[in-house]
Design an enzyme around this catalytic site. Sequence first.
Site, PDB file in Angstrom:
ATOM      1  CG  ASP A   1      -1.891   1.057   1.314  1.00 42.74           C
ATOM      2  OD1 ASP A   1      -2.281   1.553   0.241  1.00 42.74           O
ATOM      3  OD2 ASP A   1      -2.294   1.444   2.432  1.00 42.74           O
TER       4      ASP A   1
ATOM      5  CD  GLU B   1      -0.122   5.654  -3.758  1.00 42.04           C
ATOM      6  OE1 GLU B   1       0.382   5.858  -2.631  1.00 42.04           O
ATOM      7  OE2 GLU B   1      -0.893   4.717  -3.979  1.00 42.04           O
TER       8      GLU B   1
ATOM      9  CG  ASP C   1      -7.830   5.058   0.677  1.00 40.56           C
ATOM     10  OD1 ASP C   1      -7.795   3.812   0.674  1.00 40.56           O
ATOM     11  OD2 ASP C   1      -6.976   5.753   1.256  1.00 40.56           O
TER      12      ASP C   1
HETATM   13  C1  GLC Z   1      -4.476   3.559   2.952  1.00 45.85           C
HETATM   14  C2  GLC Z   1      -5.069   2.373   2.215  1.00 45.85           C
HETATM   15  C3  GLC Z   1      -6.160   1.770   3.046  1.00 45.85           C
HETATM   16  C4  GLC Z   1      -5.596   1.368   4.411  1.00 45.85           C
HETATM   17  C5  GLC Z   1      -4.971   2.558   5.091  1.00 45.85           C
HETATM   18  C6  GLC Z   1      -4.269   2.197   6.382  1.00 45.85           C
HETATM   19  O1  GLC Z   1      -5.407   4.563   3.056  1.00 45.85           O
HETATM   20  O2  GLC Z   1      -5.533   2.738   0.956  1.00 45.85           O
HETATM   21  O3  GLC Z   1      -6.708   0.668   2.399  1.00 45.85           O
HETATM   22  O4  GLC Z   1      -6.612   0.843   5.205  1.00 45.85           O
HETATM   23  O5  GLC Z   1      -4.024   3.165   4.242  1.00 45.85           O
HETATM   24  O6  GLC Z   1      -3.262   1.279   6.166  1.00 45.85           O
END
Ligand code: GLC
Length: 810
Positions: A431, A434, A509
Site C-alpha cells: 500500500d 505511489e 480509498d
Molecule cells: C491507505 C489504504 C487503506 C488502508 C490505510 C491504512 O489509506 O488505501 O486501504 O486501510 O491506508 O493502512
Amino acid sequence: MNRAPFPIPSVVAASALLLSTPAASLALDWTNLAPIGPVSSHTRTARTLELRTADNSTVTLSILAPDLVRVRTLFPGQPASPDHSWAIAKTDWPSTTWQLSESPTALSITTAELEIVINRDPLLITFLDAKTKQPLNRDERPMARDPKTARVAAAKKLGFDEHFYGLGEKAARLDKRRGRFTMWNSDTPGYVEGTDPIYQSIPFYIGWENNACYGLFYDNSHRSTFDMGWSGQDYTGFTAEGGELDYYFFGGPSMKKIISRYTELTGRMPMPPLWALGHQQSRYSYYPDTMVERVAAEYRQRDLPLDVLYLDIHYMDAYRVFTWDKTRFPDPAAFTARLDKQGIKVVTIVDPGVKYEPADPAKPNAPRYAVYEEGIAKDYFLRRKDGSLYIGEVWPGKSLFVDYTKADARAWWGDWHRSLTDVGIAGIWTDMNEPSDFIDKSGATQMDVVFDDLGTRTLYGKHRNLFALNMARATYEGLQKLKPDRRPFVITRAGYAGVQRYAVVWTGDNNVTMDSVALNIPMFASLGLSGQAFVGADVPGFIGRGDAEILARSYQLASLVPLCRNHGTIDYYDHEPWRYGSYAEGIVRKFLKLRYRLMPYIYTTLEEAHRTGVPYFRPLLLEFQTDTNALNLDDQFMIGDALLAAPVVRAIERGREVYFPAGLWYDFWTHTPINGAQTLRVDAPLDHMPLYVRGGSILPTTVEMNHTGEKPWSPLRFAIYPDAEGRATGTLYEDDGLTPAHLKGIFRRISLTYDNNVLTISAPVGGALRPDQIYQPTAPRDFEFTVHAHGKTLSHRRRDDGQAHRIEIK
Ligand code: GLC
C-alpha cells in the site's frame, strides 16, 4: 495507540487535500516545442528502419510483429539512455518479414497486417490496415520537444467518430474521448469521478473508429498527459515532462487481439491461488488476534462465505514494517494456524515507508530496528542528489524508502517477507506505494531524489510512476523464493504498465456512495483493457458509513469481480455484512453463495486472462466490437464471454434499463429466453441483480460453499444455454489452485459442445509433455448437465470418468 498518527482524512478533509494539491495536469501547449525536422536519410536493418532528420534527430521504427511496431525518437541533444524499460516483459521477438518502399515524398513499411507511411517533409507517420488500407492513426503534426524543459509531445489526428478505451486506472467513464488525463501516481483518498490522476499510471489506450481498433502504448514513466480531444476537435496527443518519445503501435482490428499483444509485451497476470478468488474481509484495523478470530467466527456462524482476513497497519510494532505488535498478536503462527483450520488465509499490509530510527546515544542499550539498520548499512534507501537521505513521513512518522531499482535491494526486501511467511501469512498487501509521503503528496519537493536505475542514476521524475511496479516485483519475487511451492498473492494500490505480472490491484480509498459503486464498472473495464485483469474495489467503499442498500448493491456487483474484498477506514461505522440488519445480510449471503457456485466459471475465465491477456471483467464493447450501442455503456459489463450483468448502481432505483446486444439471451435466474438487439426495462428489487447468460454458452458451476477449499467441485454442473440454432460451447479449466505446477502443464481443460440435443465432451487435456501428467481431480465426482431451452429444462447426470463422450440429452 489505537489510531495511526496520521489517520486517513474524512471525505471532507480528503477533498480539501485534493484541492490543495498543485495542478498536476500539463496542458498540451505547443508554443515552445520544436518540431522534428524532415527525413534526410534512412538505414534499414533486419528489424528496423532508422530515420535521420535534418535537425539531427533519429527515429527508429522497430518491426516486432506484423501488428506491432515501436517508434522511438531521440531529439538532438537528448541523452541516449540505455534501451531499457521496467514495464516491458518481452524483448526477444522472432523475426518477421516486411517490405520497404520509397518514393520522393515518403517511405513506406508493409507487414502482413500494417502499412506505415512516413511522409518525409514534414515527418509525419500514418498507420494503415495493410489489408483494408483504412488509416488507423495519423500524426497531426510532427513530433516535438522543448529543448529547454525536455518536454516531448506527439499529436494524432482525432477522428470524428473515434473513441478511446483503457488508460489504466482512471476515475472516469469507459469512453475516454474528449477527456484529458495525467499519469502521476497519487494518493487520493475520497476520489470521485473526475479526480485525476489517482493511484496508477498505465499509458496504454485503444482507439476505435469504424469498427476497427488500434492500440498505443506510450512507454514513458515521467509525468505525462493524454489529451483525448479535450483541447479541440483536431487532435489527440500525449506529452511527457521528460524521457523519450517511445511508443508501441498495435494493429487490430480486434480489440482482444490488441490486448493480447499488449500483455505479451508487458506481461500477463500469474494464476492466483484459488483462495484469492474467495470473499475477503479487511478493516483498518482488526486487532488484537482475538478480535480477528471473532470476525472469523461470526462469518462461520452466520453461514457467510469467507476465504481471507486482512491485517492492516496495527498488527505492526509502531508501524515498523516486518515487525509484530506482540501485545496484540503474541503468537502470530498459532493465530494463522487456527484460522487456516477454518479455511481462512491471512494477508498482511506492508508499506514502503521504513521507520527512520537512528541510534539514540542517550539509550545505548535500546533494541535496534533491523530493517532500518540493514537498509542503511547496505545503502538501499533513496537519497537526494546532495547525498542526504530522502526522509519522508508515513505511518511510522519519519520514514525511508527503498530504491527498488537495485536488484540486491529488491532481493533484500523480498527476503524480509520471511518474517511474515514463516508465521503463516499467505499474501501481501502493498500500500501507499505511489509513494505517498505526508510531507508532500505531490512529489514537487522530491524531484531531486536519485534512483540507481541500473547504474544510470536517474531522478524521481522518471521513477515516481515506477516505484510501485518495482516494489511489487520485489515482493512477488520474494514470495516466490520464500515459498517456491505456492503461487504468490500480492495486492497493490499503485502501479505502472506491467504491474499485472506481480500484483492484483484494488482501486484505493473510494467512498461509500452509490456514485463510487457505479464508477467501479468503467474503472474495472478500463483496467482490464489495459492489461490488469485481477481488479477490485473496497466493498461497500472505504470512506463513509454504509447502509443496507449500498451494502446490497455493492455486493451484487462485487460478487462477480475478481477481487471481492470488504474494507473500511478507521473512523467510520463497521462494514461487515451483518452490520445493517438481517435483510441486507441475507442479500449479501445470496450473492456470495452465487460467487462460490460460479467459481468453476470464474476460475476458467481468469485462466483465460492469464493465458491470453483478454480480461475477465469486460465492457460489452469487447464482445460486441461493432455494436455502437456499446461504445458508451458504463453500467453493464460481462464476465468472460457468457455472463452479462446489469447491476443497479443508483440509489433508490428498483428497476433499470438493460441493453441486450444482438443474439439470444437468457435470464440467469429464471432461464427465460430474451431476444437481443433491444433495450428492456427490468425489475430489480434490492435483493436482485439483473444477470443474463449469452445464448450459445455452457457455464461450468458447482455447489455452494463457505470457502474455496471447503469442498471439491462436485458435482460439476454444466448449465447449457443454446443459441438460436440450438448450439452452445464452453470450457472448464482446473488445476490444483495452489502451486505453480500448472506452469509445467499440470492442469486439466475440457471442452464441451452442444448441438441440438447432442452434447460432446472432450477428453481432458493438460499442457505437460506426458499425457498422464494431467491434473487429476482430488475425488471421484459427477457431471450434471442441464439444458435450458425452449422453456423446458433437460437434465443428465453421469460420473466424470475422464473420457470423451457423446451424449444425447432428451
Ligand atoms: C491507505 C489504504 C487503506 C488502508 C490505510 C491504512 O489509506 O488505501 O486501504 O486501510 O491506508 O493502512
